[in-house]
Design a protein around this motif. Structure first.
Motif, PDB file in Angstrom:
ATOM      1  N   GLU B  54       0.835  -1.203   0.000  1.00  0.00           N
ATOM      2  CA  GLU B  54       0.000   0.000   0.000  1.00  0.00           C
ATOM      3  C   GLU B  54       0.868   1.250   0.000  1.00  0.00           C
ATOM      4  N   GLU B  55       0.340   2.293  -0.612  1.00  0.00           N
ATOM      5  CA  GLU B  55       1.095   3.535  -0.660  1.00  0.00           C
ATOM      6  C   GLU B  55       0.354   4.641   0.066  1.00  0.00           C
ATOM      7  N   LYS B  56       1.128   5.470   0.756  1.00  0.00           N
ATOM      8  CA  LYS B  56       0.548   6.658   1.405  1.00  0.00           C
ATOM      9  C   LYS B  56       1.331   7.859   0.924  1.00  0.00           C
ATOM     10  N   ILE B  57       0.625   8.911   0.546  1.00  0.00           N
ATOM     11  CA  ILE B  57       1.318  10.077   0.011  1.00  0.00           C
ATOM     12  C   ILE B  57       1.006  11.317   0.850  1.00  0.00           C
ATOM     13  N   PHE B  58       2.060  12.035   1.209  1.00  0.00           N
ATOM     14  CA  PHE B  58       1.883  13.302   1.918  1.00  0.00           C
ATOM     15  C   PHE B  58       2.556  14.400   1.114  1.00  0.00           C
ATOM     16  N   GLU B  59       1.903  15.550   1.071  1.00  0.00           N
ATOM     17  CA  GLU B  59       2.508  16.676   0.374  1.00  0.00           C
ATOM     18  C   GLU B  59       3.213  17.555   1.410  1.00  0.00           C
ATOM     19  N   ILE B  60       4.438  17.923   1.130  1.00  0.00           N
ATOM     20  CA  ILE B  60       5.143  18.804   2.078  1.00  0.00           C
ATOM     21  C   ILE B  60       5.679  20.034   1.353  1.00  0.00           C
ATOM     22  N   LYS B  61       5.947  21.072   2.153  1.00  0.00           N
ATOM     23  CA  LYS B  61       6.473  22.313   1.576  1.00  0.00           C
ATOM     24  C   LYS B  61       7.988  22.348   1.744  1.00  0.00           C
ATOM     25  N   LYS B  62       8.449  21.938   2.893  1.00  0.00           N
ATOM     26  CA  LYS B  62       9.889  21.799   3.107  1.00  0.00           C
ATOM     27  C   LYS B  62      10.120  20.966   4.354  1.00  0.00           C
ATOM     28  N   GLY B  63      11.372  20.645   4.608  1.00  0.00           N
ATOM     29  CA  GLY B  63      11.590  19.836   5.802  1.00  0.00           C
ATOM     30  C   GLY B  63      13.029  19.402   5.972  1.00  0.00           C
ATOM     31  N   VAL B  64      13.222  18.581   6.990  1.00  0.00           N
ATOM     32  CA  VAL B  64      14.544  18.043   7.304  1.00  0.00           C
ATOM     33  C   VAL B  64      14.401  16.531   7.451  1.00  0.00           C
ATOM     34  N   LEU B  65      15.354  15.816   6.889  1.00  0.00           N
ATOM     35  CA  LEU B  65      15.343  14.358   7.028  1.00  0.00           C
ATOM     36  C   LEU B  65      16.536  13.939   7.868  1.00  0.00           C
ATOM     37  N   GLU B  66      16.278  13.122   8.858  1.00  0.00           N
ATOM     38  CA  GLU B  66      17.377  12.577   9.649  1.00  0.00           C
ATOM     39  C   GLU B  66      17.214  11.068   9.726  1.00  0.00           C
ATOM     40  N   ILE B  67      18.234  10.349   9.337  1.00  0.00           N
ATOM     41  CA  ILE B  67      18.184   8.898   9.492  1.00  0.00           C
ATOM     42  C   ILE B  67      19.220   8.524  10.537  1.00  0.00           C
ATOM     43  N   ASN B  68      18.798   7.870  11.585  1.00  0.00           N
ATOM     44  CA  ASN B  68      19.756   7.312  12.533  1.00  0.00           C
ATOM     45  C   ASN B  68      19.481   5.816  12.651  1.00  0.00           C
ATOM     46  N   PRO B  69      20.387   5.081  13.278  1.00  0.00           N
ATOM     47  CA  PRO B  69      20.235   3.615  13.250  1.00  0.00           C
ATOM     48  C   PRO B  69      18.894   3.122  13.786  1.00  0.00           C
ATOM     49  N   LYS B  70      18.254   3.921  14.636  1.00  0.00           N
ATOM     50  CA  LYS B  70      17.024   3.445  15.240  1.00  0.00           C
ATOM     51  C   LYS B  70      15.780   3.785  14.446  1.00  0.00           C
ATOM     52  N   GLU B  71      15.793   4.968  13.852  1.00  0.00           N
ATOM     53  CA  GLU B  71      14.566   5.434  13.221  1.00  0.00           C
ATOM     54  C   GLU B  71      14.854   6.471  12.152  1.00  0.00           C
ATOM     55  N   VAL B  72      13.811   6.798  11.405  1.00  0.00           N
ATOM     56  CA  VAL B  72      13.905   7.841  10.387  1.00  0.00           C
ATOM     57  C   VAL B  72      13.011   8.988  10.843  1.00  0.00           C
ATOM     58  N   ASN B  73      13.596  10.168  10.994  1.00  0.00           N
ATOM     59  CA  ASN B  73      12.808  11.321  11.425  1.00  0.00           C
ATOM     60  C   ASN B  73      12.649  12.312  10.292  1.00  0.00           C
ATOM     61  N   LEU B  74      11.422  12.708  10.055  1.00  0.00           N
ATOM     62  CA  LEU B  74      11.175  13.759   9.071  1.00  0.00           C
ATOM     63  C   LEU B  74      10.476  14.900   9.773  1.00  0.00           C
ATOM     64  N   LEU B  75      11.148  16.051   9.789  1.00  0.00           N
ATOM     65  CA  LEU B  75      10.525  17.244  10.368  1.00  0.00           C
ATOM     66  C   LEU B  75      10.059  18.088   9.192  1.00  0.00           C
ATOM     67  N   VAL B  76       8.782  18.206   9.026  1.00  0.00           N
ATOM     68  CA  VAL B  76       8.282  18.847   7.812  1.00  0.00           C
ATOM     69  C   VAL B  76       7.358  20.005   8.144  1.00  0.00           C
ATOM     70  N   SER B  77       7.183  20.905   7.173  1.00  0.00           N
ATOM     71  CA  SER B  77       6.103  21.853   7.323  1.00  0.00           C
ATOM     72  C   SER B  77       5.127  21.626   6.189  1.00  0.00           C
ATOM     73  N   LEU B  78       3.872  21.515   6.561  1.00  0.00           N
ATOM     74  CA  LEU B  78       2.833  21.200   5.595  1.00  0.00           C
ATOM     75  C   LEU B  78       2.344  22.469   4.926  1.00  0.00           C
TER      76      LEU B  78
END
Lengths: 297, 81
Positions: B54-78
């Motif tokens: 299944e696919e889920k799509i979100f639209e974002i305006k900008k953001g920051v991506l951080e990948i660390n060994p435990k998780e993937v963090n996306l800080l975005v502004s919608l």
């Protein structure tokens, strides 16, 4: 005459009761909205602080250094203090201003301190206490908008880059519950690991004990570090301001509630007094009539 | 892998996904589990999450991506700020 006086007093107190009740309701609505904003941004801010912490660990072991993580020899310190524009909010202003004043006295031993006061009450307080303000920000309510906070943060980072200040603190209040808010300080720059730890523990109640991963940066590490830190701090400061505004309204609501309770108590007392006075008057009148009647016999 | 998508207004998404495609400023990236730690900025575009077909799509305006060994963090502004 005495009766009328008491009656006037009752009316007056009832008016105050109505006023405080209205103010309480307004504050309650505002608080609800602001608390929602503040609480909703908490998960993001927790991640922001966690990332900043990992970055600070990363840059310690790597060759790439960012000025935002390095402490310098202190000459000038910038302090921002956020209080409210309006009064009637209990101990909110006093708590934050007391903390700020106390710590400013300590900071003055380290270097020259400059103050930016946000909110009318903060401006008045520092002026009265004889401090020179670098800047007065009076449209405190405007800071609910992210753009405004971004401008402010960008300015702080520019000043820091130009080495105008070697340390920047931000004093504001953190919202826990309607009954409990805590004044606190955020070290905006430079970012130190122990401060980030403390912040994380305070607002989220969690401690991170993970080692920083060896990050890849795209495009370049230097670029990312500089831009990322300021961008992440924008979130952090915006969040802190939201928390402070929520605290202000919560504090005002509680103060109004207390005032309302007091007014209610006073009205109750006055009504009792009124009845007593009325009874006294009637008794006196009856007494007069009977004595007059006795006399005419 | 665990993905957190957070914005100032709310938690947009939090949970396990199989893969994730993001609009990085250096080009589109698809992230699978056990990606090396990475930090980059995101530009305007769509985030695509894939989970069990299944696919889920979100639209974002900008953001920051951080990948660390435990998780993937996306800080975005919608919204656009």
């Amino acid at each position: 005459m005495r009766l009328l006086e008491i009656k006037n007093k009752i009316n007056l107190t009832q008016n105050i009761y109505g006023l405080t009740q209205a103010l309480e309701l307004i504050s309650a609505v505002r608080m609800k909205r602001l608390v929602k904003l503040a609480v909703n941004s908490r998960p993001l801010v927790q991640k922001v602080i966690a990332i900043l912490k990992r970055l600070s660990q990363y840059q310690k072991i790597s060759k790439i250094k960012s000025i935002y993580f390095q402490s310098k020899r202190i000459k000038k310190i910038l302090v921002l203090v956020l209080a409210s524009d309006r009064g009637f909010c209990g101990f909110y202003n006093r708590n934050i201003l007391k903390l700020a004043e106390k710590e400013i006295k300590e900071l003055e031993k380290e270097g020259k301190v400059e103050i930016i006061a946000i909110g009318k009450k903060a401006v008045n307080f520092f002026k009265k206490a004889g401090y020179q303000l670098k800047e007065e920000i009076l449209d405190q309510k405007e800071y609910q908008k992210f753009e405004k906070v971004r401008d402010l943060t960008e300015r702080l980072f520019q000043d820091y880059q130009k080495n105008e200040y070697q340390k920047i603190y931000f004093y504001c209040t953190h919202y826990f519950t309607p009954f409990y808010q805590l004044p606190r300080k955020i070290q905006v720059l430079p970012l130190e690991e122990k401060n980030l730890d403390e912040m994380l523990k305070k607002i989220a109640g969690i401690t991170l004990i993970e080692k920083s991963p060896d990050y890849i940066f795209e495009p370049s590490a230097k670029e990312i570090l500089d831009k990322l830190v300021s961008e992440l701090m924008e979130f952090e400061i915006y969040h802190a301001i939201l928390e402070a505004l929520a605290s202000e309204e919560a504090s005002r609501m509680m103060a109004m509630k207390r005032a309302m309770d007091n007014a209610k108590e006073i009205v109750k007392d006055l009504i009792l007094k009124y009845h007593k006075a009325r009874q006294f008057q009637i008794t006196a009148e009856v007494c007069e009539i009977t004595t007059a009647k006795e006399a005419t016999k | 892998m665990l993905v957190n998508i957070l914005s100032l207004e709310k938690v947009v998404y939090q949970g396990e996904v199989d893969s994730l495609t993001v609009p990085g400023i250096m080009g589109r990236l698809t992230i699978l589990a056990h990606h090396t730690p990475l930090i980059t900025f995101l530009k305007k575009g769509n985030l695509i999450l894939r989970k069990e077909g299944e696919e889920k799509i979100f639209e974002i305006k900008k953001g920051v991506l951080e990948i660390n060994p435990k998780e993937v963090n996306l800080l975005v502004s919608l919204t656009s700020f």
